[in-house]
Enzyme design. Sequence first.
Site, mmCIF file in Angstrom:
data_model
loop_
_atom_site.group_PDB
_atom_site.id
_atom_site.type_symbol
_atom_site.label_atom_id
_atom_site.label_comp_id
_atom_site.label_asym_id
_atom_site.label_seq_id
_atom_site.Cartn_x
_atom_site.Cartn_y
_atom_site.Cartn_z
ATOM 1 N N GLY A 170 -1.157 -8.785 19.541
ATOM 2 C CA GLY A 170 -0.556 -8.847 18.210
ATOM 3 C C GLY A 170 -1.293 -8.028 17.162
ATOM 4 O O GLY A 170 -0.955 -8.071 15.983
ATOM 5 N N LYS B 144 0.812 -1.225 0.000
ATOM 6 C CA LYS B 144 0.000 0.000 0.000
ATOM 7 C C LYS B 144 0.836 1.262 0.000
ATOM 8 O O LYS B 144 0.489 2.237 -0.662
ATOM 9 C CB LYS B 144 -0.977 0.005 1.170
ATOM 10 N N GLY C 228 -7.491 -5.869 3.379
ATOM 11 C CA GLY C 228 -7.233 -7.306 3.435
ATOM 12 C C GLY C 228 -8.089 -8.108 2.485
ATOM 13 O O GLY C 228 -8.045 -7.925 1.276
ATOM 14 N N LYS D 249 -4.180 3.809 2.096
ATOM 15 C CA LYS D 249 -5.338 3.126 1.524
ATOM 16 C C LYS D 249 -6.336 4.134 0.949
ATOM 17 O O LYS D 249 -6.933 3.900 -0.110
ATOM 18 C CB LYS D 249 -5.984 2.240 2.581
#
Lengths: 432, 432
Positions: free
Chosen positions: B188, B106, B135, B206
């Site tokens: 995470g 991106k 995604g 994006k």
Amino acid sequence: MANSQVIKVALLGAGNVGSQVARILTEEAPMLSERVGTEVELIGIAVRDTSAKRHYEVDSSLYTTDADALIDAADVVIELTGGIEPARTRILRALTAGKSVVSGNKALLAKHGSELQAAATKSGAQLSYEAAVAGAIPILRPLRDSLAGDTVTRVLGIMNGTTNYILDQMDTTGAQFEDALAEAQRLGYAEADPTADVEGYDAASKAAIVANLAFHSEFTIDDVHCEGITSITADDVAAAATDGYVIKLLAICERDGEGVNIRVNPTLVAREHPLASVHDAYNAVFVQAENAGELMFYGPGAGGAPTASAVLGDFVAIARRLVLGGSGVPEYTYAQLAATPMNRVVSRYSVGIEVDDKLGVLANITRIFAEHGVSIQTIRQTKSKNASGEGVSSIRIVTHRASDENLRKTMAVIDSLDTVREITSVIRVEGE
Amino acid sequence: MANSQVIKVALLGAGNVGSQVARILTEEAPMLSERVGTEVELIGIAVRDTSAKRHYEVDSSLYTTDADALIDAADVVIELTGGIEPARTRILRALTAGKSVVSGNKALLAKHGSELQAAATKSGAQLSYEAAVAGAIPILRPLRDSLAGDTVTRVLGIMNGTTNYILDQMDTTGAQFEDALAEAQRLGYAEADPTADVEGYDAASKAAIVANLAFHSEFTIDDVHCEGITSITADDVAAAATDGYVIKLLAICERDGEGVNIRVNPTLVAREHPLASVHDAYNAVFVQAENAGELMFYGPGAGGAPTASAVLGDFVAIARRLVLGGSGVPEYTYAQLAATPMNRVVSRYSVGIEVDDKLGVLANITRIFAEHGVSIQTIRQTKSKNASGEGVSSIRIVTHRASDENLRKTMAVIDSLDTVREITSVIRVEGE
């Protein structure tokens, strides 16, 4: 096709969607030409009666009753007439001559899709029909292209706006089916003859089309098990709400061992599920794939302008391919999966039973469920007196996953009991 | 390319997404070959260190440090290394040689997208990058193809999962930003250095990519106004909740007269809006178009397998086109709209001000709003005592639509008042 050439468009049909397509092809011709890369021209509109009043008036010389001559003069054909014939013969005429076709004809595609696709593949023409499913919502292209490197496991869709409006009204206002239907008719969401919508046939056509693309196999509407919403009562909706569910008419296509189960049925959907918050006449399609996980596509599932948007998206993609050269991308039905027989389909169920308020009745019922291998998740019993002053119990049972066959056998035995007055509802539960 | 040939795939990068792509290319080779129409072969994986441990282990002879030689031997290149260089030079090498490229980069596409697209157009190669935005959610193909016959007016997107997780935690648990960030890092969802996410840079890349496709113009990340979420406090979130809003970090691209306004900023979204119910690290993109109406696309915005699904969807589409012949479809940037300067952007605002609890203070503030042409929709005043026992009023003002310039001037004057202790927040309101 050289860049200096004009792409000639034939439009078949000038109804609600057709008029909007004619409007956009006329008013937005410069924009469409920029996007396609060459000039785009609407050369004619085939109709049954050239003098009828239209939703959008174009140059009256565009109307013709000679669809065949119009098709023969065109580069791309947009079919928006609906019904099987003469649409099928006309589309085959175009495809066989190598002319690409955009169609929004769900009934035709669900019945003769593979015949049409074979004709397109043979001549190298393109056949696109995004508008046939869920109006403006891009769902066929994502299934066909975006998920081309993934394995779809399940599609759950609210693909009929009329029934979603009716069920949403029943859920939010407590209305009975008949009253919600009348309101939908008054607002123009439902037709005077609502059969195709409320019996689930419209959604079943869409389910067959979606199953083809999602599972790379050939299915027709005859492979779809179909139940409508006419038997859903305000009591069913209220009982569902009590248990944390909302009733939706879902089109379900799911991988099932070596087959695919395709069905349309009223379904209890948990309130937290994204499909539960799809209100009014909106559509939404929930897709599960092995790698992508859970995706949802949401938007207006019908209406002239939204559906025209889907038609013109297909048209621009087709026209750009004509300008660039190279044939259309055929559908790949290599998987050749079979439709699973309904009796083998496994799901959860919510069952409503009205019984005499007597000791031992509930114990007897739970024993019958157990004997047929149907495991119960929850039971709720509500006691009351009926009009004759007799004690009546309403029992609501939600099962764990069971086969359709076992559930049906269970209910047949329960229905034969003297203490059972009525089986008030049997509705599947989905969305876990 | 004849059907008997093999399509040779070069993979650049073996990180989280790259490993999943390698896994699927290896384990699902027969399925991918069926869908493409000819054999597909992963011929190598370019990495910096061939001996490093990977998430998924493939035949170790596939690893190489010589990316250029690998590219030269391939038919299709999949670039998943990230960063500007050497990714840019490698992609240009492939495209210039007529080799199609799939990228999920991106940052590179938001900075040098038009240079890469020009190289692809020149050689007839294809360049696809669905994985770069949201995604697994198909959003670029719908914008580019499905809406090709429509006019997009606005895109509102939750395009960064990390910040959505943080804001969702703050909304549901009342946590402060720092605590929610720490939790996201523990799980995470956020990196050790969370700057790119929490400052909005990731979403800004994006937004630039989406604006290009939605408005058929060339924009880069330099055209995106970017505000992150580091200054959002638990008090802001609680105040928003009181007024029926939830705070989301939105990427917004909207047609604005002759230009396009592209920005990323924390935004108050009404609870009823579909974007308000996007929880955890999920992404969603809400698109408004003239004919289609309002569409929403929802799903996992990150993660190895979901992002790999998007990469392989692009790959199959590219490979099928290679088999069928004909060049790639170039992007059409005919519209050449300009980015609107931020000071001309118009939106609603929610403003928090802490003032001395004295008569006339509120009247003075409302007068200053009026003098600057900023119309007030609602005012809420809450009185309390501070730690020193002095009377303090918290004022929350939601405005009607006003220009960024007028709002800033208003707040500068208010900030200079002796009776004003602090401007606690200025957040835009969107989604009507």
